[in-house]
Scaffold this motif. Sequence first.
Motif, mmCIF file in Angstrom:
data_model
loop_
_atom_site.group_PDB
_atom_site.id
_atom_site.type_symbol
_atom_site.label_atom_id
_atom_site.label_comp_id
_atom_site.label_asym_id
_atom_site.label_seq_id
_atom_site.Cartn_x
_atom_site.Cartn_y
_atom_site.Cartn_z
ATOM 1 N N TRP A 1 -3.023 -11.947 -7.573
ATOM 2 C CA TRP A 1 -4.110 -11.011 -7.846
ATOM 3 C C TRP A 1 -4.754 -11.444 -9.154
ATOM 4 O O TRP A 1 -4.232 -11.166 -10.247
ATOM 5 C CB TRP A 1 -3.582 -9.586 -7.939
ATOM 6 C CG TRP A 1 -2.981 -9.064 -6.668
ATOM 7 C CD1 TRP A 1 -3.647 -8.455 -5.644
ATOM 8 C CD2 TRP A 1 -1.599 -9.077 -6.284
ATOM 9 N NE1 TRP A 1 -2.770 -8.104 -4.640
ATOM 10 C CE2 TRP A 1 -1.504 -8.467 -5.008
ATOM 11 C CE3 TRP A 1 -0.432 -9.550 -6.892
ATOM 12 C CZ2 TRP A 1 -0.289 -8.303 -4.340
ATOM 13 C CZ3 TRP A 1 0.774 -9.409 -6.232
ATOM 14 C CH2 TRP A 1 0.841 -8.794 -4.970
ATOM 15 N N THR B 1 -6.330 -3.545 2.722
ATOM 16 C CA THR B 1 -5.107 -4.231 2.345
ATOM 17 C C THR B 1 -4.966 -5.535 3.132
ATOM 18 O O THR B 1 -5.750 -5.828 4.046
ATOM 19 C CB THR B 1 -3.878 -3.339 2.567
ATOM 20 O OG1 THR B 1 -3.807 -2.976 3.959
ATOM 21 C CG2 THR B 1 -3.968 -2.073 1.724
ATOM 22 N N ARG C 1 0.838 -1.198 0.000
ATOM 23 C CA ARG C 1 0.000 0.000 0.000
ATOM 24 C C ARG C 1 0.875 1.251 0.000
ATOM 25 O O ARG C 1 1.893 1.311 0.709
ATOM 26 C CB ARG C 1 -0.915 0.003 1.224
ATOM 27 C CG ARG C 1 -0.182 0.191 2.544
ATOM 28 C CD ARG C 1 -1.138 0.228 3.718
ATOM 29 N NE ARG C 1 -0.425 0.506 4.954
ATOM 30 C CZ ARG C 1 -0.978 0.442 6.169
ATOM 31 N NH1 ARG C 1 -2.248 0.085 6.291
ATOM 32 N NH2 ARG C 1 -0.274 0.726 7.243
ATOM 33 N N TYR D 1 2.076 -4.517 4.263
ATOM 34 C CA TYR D 1 0.674 -4.487 3.851
ATOM 35 C C TYR D 1 0.619 -4.539 2.323
ATOM 36 O O TYR D 1 1.125 -3.632 1.648
ATOM 37 C CB TYR D 1 -0.004 -3.200 4.314
ATOM 38 C CG TYR D 1 -0.189 -3.052 5.802
ATOM 39 C CD1 TYR D 1 -1.391 -3.408 6.413
ATOM 40 C CD2 TYR D 1 0.816 -2.514 6.606
ATOM 41 C CE1 TYR D 1 -1.584 -3.235 7.782
ATOM 42 C CE2 TYR D 1 0.629 -2.347 7.971
ATOM 43 C CZ TYR D 1 -0.567 -2.709 8.548
ATOM 44 O OH TYR D 1 -0.753 -2.538 9.901
ATOM 45 N N SER E 1 3.945 1.464 4.283
ATOM 46 C CA SER E 1 3.796 0.252 3.475
ATOM 47 C C SER E 1 4.231 -0.985 4.254
ATOM 48 O O SER E 1 3.643 -2.062 4.116
ATOM 49 C CB SER E 1 4.633 0.367 2.202
ATOM 50 O OG SER E 1 4.352 1.554 1.497
ATOM 51 N N VAL F 1 -1.433 -4.607 -1.353
ATOM 52 C CA VAL F 1 -2.663 -4.083 -1.938
ATOM 53 C C VAL F 1 -3.581 -5.233 -2.342
ATOM 54 O O VAL F 1 -3.129 -6.360 -2.590
ATOM 55 C CB VAL F 1 -2.365 -3.181 -3.156
ATOM 56 C CG1 VAL F 1 -1.503 -1.992 -2.748
ATOM 57 C CG2 VAL F 1 -1.692 -3.964 -4.286
ATOM 58 N N ARG F 2 -4.868 -4.933 -2.435
ATOM 59 C CA ARG F 2 -5.845 -5.913 -2.913
ATOM 60 C C ARG F 2 -6.664 -5.352 -4.074
ATOM 61 O O ARG F 2 -7.669 -5.950 -4.462
ATOM 62 C CB ARG F 2 -6.770 -6.337 -1.770
ATOM 63 C CG ARG F 2 -6.052 -7.091 -0.665
ATOM 64 C CD ARG F 2 -6.972 -7.415 0.500
ATOM 65 N NE ARG F 2 -8.034 -8.337 0.142
ATOM 66 C CZ ARG F 2 -9.000 -8.716 0.982
ATOM 67 N NH1 ARG F 2 -9.026 -8.243 2.218
ATOM 68 N NH2 ARG F 2 -9.935 -9.546 0.600
ATOM 69 N N ASN F 3 -6.246 -4.203 -4.602
ATOM 70 C CA ASN F 3 -7.017 -3.566 -5.666
ATOM 71 C C ASN F 3 -6.533 -3.925 -7.068
ATOM 72 O O ASN F 3 -6.999 -3.362 -8.057
ATOM 73 C CB ASN F 3 -7.010 -2.046 -5.499
ATOM 74 C CG ASN F 3 -5.617 -1.445 -5.498
ATOM 75 O OD1 ASN F 3 -4.627 -2.151 -5.697
ATOM 76 N ND2 ASN F 3 -5.527 -0.147 -5.249
#
Length: 297
Positions: A225, A252, A39, A160, A53, A162-164
């Motif tokens: 992802w 996240t 992140r 952390y 991050s 990202v999950r986007n």
Amino acid sequence: MDSLCIENEWLRLKIVPQVGASIAAFEVRRGREWVPIMRPTPQPLPDKPSSYSSFTLAPFSNRIKAARFEFEGYTYQLEPNTPEGNAQHGDVRSRPWQVFHGTNSAACTFDSRFFEDVNWPWPFSLAMLYRLEGSTLETTLELVNQGQSPMPAGFGLHPYFVRNLGEAVLQFGASGYYPTDAGLIPNEDMQPIPDELDFSSARPVGSQPLNLVYGGWDGRAVLEWVGSHLQLLLEADPVFEHLVVFTAPDGTLALEPVTHATDGFNLYARGVRGTGVRVLQPEGSLAGKVRMTIAEL
């Protein structure tokens, strides 16, 4: 507050020496763009590490219940730093570090003897090396007991991710997990992993809230992802016996390689086996590496 940057053809890492030598950005190059894998840290850079991050946990990781533990017949009381009255995440992540960097590596050092208010009974030092090699970020840690008596010890990393980029699908192996009370403190020894918390086969992280410590971690985790054609391979030396999985409120996913269980020092004092707690003799050290490799599928 400024960050320094190391990079190669594939990866870019930004580090903030004044805030625990924490990571402010970890990105992969895709064409002409840099894509965040961890992140992004807010700008201007904050003076607290919680929104970075990634940050480093030492000389212990995660929580110590009531900021108190027993070791070799003595009770040690730390200063609490959570609303629940626990001690959490050690005492290096908010401190200024010495950092020397080149193009693709940064050597970072911290010595508690230069600070009068460190929240730990023993003096200690920590050396950390960030190194970019191809599509891999390698982080090496070495913790040294600089005191005159044995000390319990541990460390870890708190990145952390990202999950986007697409649906997050996770896979890792572990031999058990620690059920916790409402304060996220283990309330019993490590137990078998129930089906709904088992990631031994790849499965979506989904919407269920997770804040768990897995023990007997096999030192490998894969995060894909879906749809992005990107995959993270997280590998750690055997000293990192535990993995914390945390679905953060900001959306996240924290995957934290750590050496010992949450409240590990108190579990160790109770005679619980497999906590991962190490006892360092004077001038003794604890060391290990974590590797994060980004692959295009």
